[in-house]
Design a protein around this motif. Structure first.
Motif, short mmCIF file in Angstrom:
data_model
loop_
_atom_site.label_atom_id
_atom_site.label_comp_id
_atom_site.label_asym_id
_atom_site.label_seq_id
_atom_site.Cartn_x
_atom_site.Cartn_y
_atom_site.Cartn_z
N TYR A 1 1.40 14.19 -2.59
CA TYR A 1 2.07 12.90 -2.42
C TYR A 1 3.20 13.01 -1.39
O TYR A 1 3.34 12.16 -0.51
CB TYR A 1 2.60 12.41 -3.77
N SER B 1 2.71 10.68 7.11
CA SER B 1 2.54 9.36 7.71
C SER B 1 3.49 9.14 8.88
O SER B 1 3.23 8.34 9.76
CB SER B 1 2.73 8.27 6.66
N SER C 1 -4.03 10.71 6.11
CA SER C 1 -5.35 10.38 5.54
C SER C 1 -5.85 11.48 4.62
O SER C 1 -6.37 11.21 3.54
CB SER C 1 -6.35 10.15 6.66
N MET D 1 1.77 13.31 1.97
CA MET D 1 1.29 12.01 2.42
C MET D 1 2.45 11.18 2.99
O MET D 1 2.32 10.57 4.05
CB MET D 1 0.63 11.27 1.26
N LEU E 1 -3.70 11.45 1.43
CA LEU E 1 -4.05 10.27 0.62
C LEU E 1 -5.38 10.50 -0.08
O LEU E 1 -5.51 10.21 -1.28
CB LEU E 1 -4.11 9.02 1.49
#
Length: 162
Positions: A123, A130, A138, A126, A141
């Protein structure tokens, strides 16, 4: 020990434990075979699939090393398990150690902590990914969603089975 923890339930007696170890040896053999295929893919497939200058040496070496480690590691586990199955006294000691309540609780907590930690690390990757790399976002995620989905599926499965 990690792969043996994947087999659910506690064996009732020494014969059930012996059967579980034999099943684990089949899993080890499949994973050793996967390692050999990964080695062959790294040696033959990667140079044929990647274009020149596409880090062929790096990826070929990576797959060859990963395949070799996987194959040899699981071959060692097969040999250790086979030796354990042939020695009745060692098998009894290992059965006692495996079925001990304290050791089972330790394995359960370690697996739970590893899963929760992996979920949060994915997490965080991610969120941070980003900002810098869409591919990392991606991938992270997909990992978070796959983990959550697998957790839900396994929870449903074991709630009906146990």
């Amino acid at each position: 020990m990690l792969f043996r923890s994947l087999f659910t339930g506690v064996p009732a007696d020494l014969n059930a434990y012996r059967a579980r170890l034999q099943a684990a040896m089949r899993l080890y053999a499949a994973l050793a075979t996967l390692g050999a295929f990964t080695l062959l893919f790294g040696a033959l497939g990667v140079p044929a699939l990647l274009p020149e200058g596409g880090n062929v040496e790096y990826f070929s070496g990576f797959y060859c090393g990963m395949g070799t480690g996987l194959a040899l590691g699981f071959l060692v586990l097969i040999l250790r398990t086979r030796r354990l199955l042939r020695n009745e006294a060692a098998l009894r000691r290992d059965f006692t150690k495996y079925t001990d309540e304290r050791n089972r609780a330790i394995r359960h907590r370690a697996l739970l902590a590893a899963g929760v930690t992996l979920f949060f690390l994915l997490y965080i990757a991610m969120l941070v990914g980003s900002l810098f790399a869409p591919a990392l976002f991606s991938f992270s995620l997909a990992g978070v969603l796959a983990f959550a989905l697998l957790f839900g599926v396994f929870q449903l499965y074991y709630s009906r089975k146990l």
